[in-house]
Design a protein around this motif. Structure first.
Motif, PDB file in Angstrom:
ATOM      1  N   ILE A 203       0.863  -1.184   0.000  1.00  0.00           N
ATOM      2  CA  ILE A 203       0.000   0.000   0.000  1.00  0.00           C
ATOM      3  C   ILE A 203       0.899   1.233   0.000  1.00  0.00           C
ATOM      4  CG2 ILE A 203      -1.728   1.307   1.292  1.00  0.00           C
ATOM      5  CD1 ILE A 203      -2.730  -1.352   2.433  1.00  0.00           C
ATOM      6  N   SER A 204       0.838   2.022  -1.044  1.00  0.00           N
ATOM      7  CA  SER A 204       1.688   3.195  -1.179  1.00  0.00           C
ATOM      8  C   SER A 204       1.259   4.278  -0.188  1.00  0.00           C
ATOM      9  CB  SER A 204       1.623   3.732  -2.608  1.00  0.00           C
ATOM     10  OG  SER A 204       2.443   4.866  -2.761  1.00  0.00           O
ATOM     11  N   VAL A 205       2.227   4.874   0.471  1.00  0.00           N
ATOM     12  CA  VAL A 205       1.919   5.855   1.513  1.00  0.00           C
ATOM     13  C   VAL A 205       3.028   6.902   1.584  1.00  0.00           C
ATOM     14  CG1 VAL A 205       3.059   4.469   3.308  1.00  0.00           C
ATOM     15  CG2 VAL A 205       1.276   6.094   3.954  1.00  0.00           C
ATOM     16  N   ARG A 206       2.664   8.123   1.967  1.00  0.00           N
ATOM     17  CA  ARG A 206       3.639   9.178   2.214  1.00  0.00           C
ATOM     18  C   ARG A 206       3.607   9.503   3.707  1.00  0.00           C
ATOM     19  NH1 ARG A 206       0.684  10.945  -2.037  1.00  0.00           N
ATOM     20  NH2 ARG A 206      -0.123  12.842  -1.052  1.00  0.00           N
ATOM     21  N   ILE A 207       4.771   9.738   4.296  1.00  0.00           N
ATOM     22  CA  ILE A 207       4.827   9.993   5.735  1.00  0.00           C
ATOM     23  C   ILE A 207       5.129  11.457   6.020  1.00  0.00           C
ATOM     24  CG2 ILE A 207       5.644   7.629   6.107  1.00  0.00           C
ATOM     25  CD1 ILE A 207       8.367   8.797   6.924  1.00  0.00           C
ATOM     26  N   GLN A 208       4.673  11.904   7.195  1.00  0.00           N
ATOM     27  CA  GLN A 208       4.950  13.250   7.694  1.00  0.00           C
ATOM     28  C   GLN A 208       4.613  14.324   6.648  1.00  0.00           C
ATOM     29  OE1 GLN A 208       5.823  13.626  10.900  1.00  0.00           O
ATOM     30  NE2 GLN A 208       5.831  11.403  11.148  1.00  0.00           N
ATOM     31  N   GLU A 209       3.407  14.227   6.090  1.00  0.00           N
ATOM     32  CA  GLU A 209       2.940  15.185   5.093  1.00  0.00           C
ATOM     33  C   GLU A 209       2.268  16.390   5.767  1.00  0.00           C
ATOM     34  OE1 GLU A 209       2.613  15.123   1.345  1.00  0.00           O
ATOM     35  OE2 GLU A 209       4.464  14.060   1.856  1.00  0.00           O
ATOM     36  N   TRP A 210       2.453  17.573   5.175  1.00  0.00           N
ATOM     37  CA  TRP A 210       1.809  18.786   5.687  1.00  0.00           C
ATOM     38  C   TRP A 210       0.485  19.026   4.972  1.00  0.00           C
ATOM     39  CZ3 TRP A 210       3.060  21.571   9.867  1.00  0.00           C
ATOM     40  CH2 TRP A 210       4.344  21.384  10.422  1.00  0.00           C
ATOM     41  N   PHE A 218       0.489   9.860   8.146  1.00  0.00           N
ATOM     42  CA  PHE A 218       0.482   9.183   6.850  1.00  0.00           C
ATOM     43  C   PHE A 218      -0.595   9.783   5.954  1.00  0.00           C
ATOM     44  CE2 PHE A 218       1.787   6.017   9.995  1.00  0.00           C
ATOM     45  CZ  PHE A 218       2.956   5.521   9.447  1.00  0.00           C
ATOM     46  N   LEU A 219      -0.306   9.782   4.660  1.00  0.00           N
ATOM     47  CA  LEU A 219      -1.306  10.181   3.675  1.00  0.00           C
ATOM     48  C   LEU A 219      -1.307   9.137   2.562  1.00  0.00           C
ATOM     49  CD1 LEU A 219      -3.383  12.272   2.740  1.00  0.00           C
ATOM     50  CD2 LEU A 219      -1.534  13.426   1.487  1.00  0.00           C
ATOM     51  N   ILE A 220      -2.457   8.520   2.362  1.00  0.00           N
ATOM     52  CA  ILE A 220      -2.629   7.539   1.293  1.00  0.00           C
ATOM     53  C   ILE A 220      -3.461   8.187   0.190  1.00  0.00           C
ATOM     54  CG2 ILE A 220      -3.619   5.309   0.668  1.00  0.00           C
ATOM     55  CD1 ILE A 220      -3.075   4.354   3.496  1.00  0.00           C
ATOM     56  N   GLY A 221      -2.924   8.173  -1.007  1.00  0.00           N
ATOM     57  CA  GLY A 221      -3.597   8.846  -2.109  1.00  0.00           C
ATOM     58  C   GLY A 221      -3.660  10.341  -1.842  1.00  0.00           C
ATOM     59  N   ASP A 222      -4.789  10.964  -2.168  1.00  0.00           N
ATOM     60  CA  ASP A 222      -4.947  12.405  -1.989  1.00  0.00           C
ATOM     61  C   ASP A 222      -5.713  12.778  -0.729  1.00  0.00           C
ATOM     62  OD1 ASP A 222      -3.660  13.004  -4.456  1.00  0.00           O
ATOM     63  OD2 ASP A 222      -5.534  12.560  -5.524  1.00  0.00           O
ATOM     64  N   HIS A 242      -6.891  17.672  21.669  1.00  0.00           N
ATOM     65  CA  HIS A 242      -6.087  18.173  20.544  1.00  0.00           C
ATOM     66  C   HIS A 242      -6.248  17.272  19.323  1.00  0.00           C
ATOM     67  CE1 HIS A 242      -2.715  19.862  18.329  1.00  0.00           C
ATOM     68  NE2 HIS A 242      -2.214  18.648  18.204  1.00  0.00           N
ATOM     69  N   ASP A 243      -6.211  15.951  19.542  1.00  0.00           N
ATOM     70  CA  ASP A 243      -6.351  15.010  18.435  1.00  0.00           C
ATOM     71  C   ASP A 243      -7.708  15.158  17.757  1.00  0.00           C
ATOM     72  OD1 ASP A 243      -3.849  14.032  18.953  1.00  0.00           O
ATOM     73  OD2 ASP A 243      -4.541  12.240  20.011  1.00  0.00           O
ATOM     74  N   ARG A 244      -8.766  15.324  18.545  1.00  0.00           N
ATOM     75  CA  ARG A 244     -10.107  15.434  17.968  1.00  0.00           C
ATOM     76  C   ARG A 244     -10.296  16.752  17.222  1.00  0.00           C
ATOM     77  NH1 ARG A 244      -8.443  11.056  20.064  1.00  0.00           N
ATOM     78  NH2 ARG A 244      -9.913   9.385  19.605  1.00  0.00           N
ATOM     79  N   ALA A 245      -9.658  17.796  17.713  1.00  0.00           N
ATOM     80  CA  ALA A 245      -9.723  19.074  17.013  1.00  0.00           C
ATOM     81  C   ALA A 245      -9.026  18.980  15.653  1.00  0.00           C
ATOM     82  CB  ALA A 245      -9.094  20.174  17.864  1.00  0.00           C
ATOM     83  N   ARG A 246      -7.895  18.297  15.614  1.00  0.00           N
ATOM     84  CA  ARG A 246      -7.195  18.075  14.338  1.00  0.00           C
ATOM     85  C   ARG A 246      -8.076  17.280  13.376  1.00  0.00           C
ATOM     86  NH1 ARG A 246      -1.583  17.761  13.442  1.00  0.00           N
ATOM     87  NH2 ARG A 246      -1.889  15.647  12.633  1.00  0.00           N
ATOM     88  N   ASP A 247      -8.664  16.200  13.903  1.00  0.00           N
ATOM     89  CA  ASP A 247      -9.503  15.354  13.054  1.00  0.00           C
ATOM     90  C   ASP A 247     -10.670  16.153  12.460  1.00  0.00           C
ATOM     91  OD1 ASP A 247      -7.816  13.364  13.825  1.00  0.00           O
ATOM     92  OD2 ASP A 247      -9.256  12.284  15.078  1.00  0.00           O
ATOM     93  N   ALA A 248     -11.271  17.007  13.292  1.00  0.00           N
ATOM     94  CA  ALA A 248     -12.399  17.816  12.814  1.00  0.00           C
ATOM     95  C   ALA A 248     -11.955  18.786  11.726  1.00  0.00           C
ATOM     96  CB  ALA A 248     -13.019  18.575  13.989  1.00  0.00           C
ATOM     97  N   LYS A 249     -10.788  19.396  11.899  1.00  0.00           N
ATOM     98  CA  LYS A 249     -10.291  20.350  10.911  1.00  0.00           C
ATOM     99  C   LYS A 249      -9.962  19.642   9.601  1.00  0.00           C
ATOM    100  CE  LYS A 249      -6.965  24.091  10.295  1.00  0.00           C
ATOM    101  NZ  LYS A 249      -5.882  24.896  10.939  1.00  0.00           N
ATOM    102  N   LEU A 250      -9.342  18.461   9.702  1.00  0.00           N
ATOM    103  CA  LEU A 250      -9.020  17.703   8.497  1.00  0.00           C
ATOM    104  C   LEU A 250     -10.292  17.294   7.764  1.00  0.00           C
ATOM    105  CD1 LEU A 250      -6.118  15.519   9.930  1.00  0.00           C
ATOM    106  CD2 LEU A 250      -5.916  17.133   8.029  1.00  0.00           C
TER     107      LEU A 250
END
Length: 286
Positions: A203-210, A218-222, A242-250
């Motif tokens: 499974i192709s993945v990119r790490i530590q993406e902004w 990790f970011l898989i695909g777009d 903090h984690d839930r706030a990030r998830d909501a923003k994403l």
């Protein structure tokens, strides 16, 4: 003469014969040990009184601290294991228990001690080198776990890139893929483990993406973001919020977020891969 200074000059651990050459007598060594000025680790071996008990235990058993036990003293990320790992030469005799130099290990076997029977390059008087640790880790643990230790060794500068070719030749065949996969940019042990799982699952993945002002694990695909709790126990209130706030923003930015715990990634990898494959099958990544 200063006995402790002599032991210090000999690496913090000295055999009696080396101290005898410096003018000390057996009676003087025994007297110093009885009064706590030095520590007799095992018969004929003396250390400074403040020696770390883990290092002393390995030498008392009869070898170098190795594998996961030594890796932990270097600050490397390590698999969950509480055994004392000792690396000793083949056919080495007079192995002792970790707590008592008078008791033979053969007489009182201890499941909490794991002996690696092989020649081993020392880092210092007490420990195997980081490279030797990785070699033994690969014989004891899943390759994905060993990848975490190798990632951290690279990040800490304990293993240099030029040493990876040497490591490649010495690893068991099933674990050699971790040399090419190693990445000092990994953020935590479970992140390394998950990256290894994804690599093996193709499974192709990119790490530590902004993404915006957030760096994701990790970011898989777009669009598919994977986040991993970096600690085994990740339950503090501020961290949770903090984690839930990030998830909501994403999510507001159009991303699908999957979040996994340390325990899921390390102990239940099939559960994690099943969830990720299901998200990809739904096209959550595109």
């Amino acid at each position: 003469m200063d006995l402790r200074n002599d032991i210090r000059e000999l690496g913090g651990l000295a055999p009696a014969f080396a101290l005898l050459r410096r003018g000390w007598s057996y009676s003087a060594l025994s007297y110093a040990a009885r009064h706590g000025w030095v520590r007799r680790i095992r018969q004929g071996w003396y250390a400074l009184p403040g020696v770390d008990e883990l290092l002393a235990a390995a030498w008392r058993v009869g070898g170098l601290l190795g594998c996961v036990s030594a890796a932990r003293t270097f600050g490397m990320w390590t698999p969950p294991d509480d055994r004392l790992h000792v690396t000793a030469p083949p056919r080495h005799a007079r192995m002792r228990t970790a707590g008592d130099m008078r008791v033979r290990l053969s007489e009182e076997p201890d499941p909490r001690i794991r002996i690696h029977w092989r020649p081993c390059a020392p880092f210092d008087r007490f420990r195997a080198t980081p490279v030797e640790c990785i070699v033994d880790l690969a014989k004891c643990f899943r390759s994905e776990w060993v990848l975490g230790s190798l990632d951290s060794a690279l990040a800490l500068g304990l293993i240099r890139r030029r040493e990876l070719l040497i490591l490649l030749r010495r690893l068991p065949r099933h674990a050699r893929w971790i040399v090419e996969a190693a990445d000092a940019a990994s953020g935590s042990f479970p992140e390394s483990v998950l990256r290894g799982l994804l690599i093996r699952a193709r499974i192709s993945v990119r790490i530590q993406e902004w993404i915006d002002d957030m760096r994701v694990d990790f970011l898989i695909g777009d669009r598919l973001v994977i986040e991993v709790d970096g600690r085994e126990f990740h339950g503090d209130h501020l961290g949770f919020e903090h984690d839930r706030a990030r998830d909501a923003k994403l999510s507001a930015l159009g991303y699908r977020v999957l979040r996994f715990s340390y325990a899921q990634v390390v102990y239940r990898p099939d559960e994690v891969l099943t969830a990720i494959r299901a998200a990809i099958a739904r096209n959550d990544h595109s």
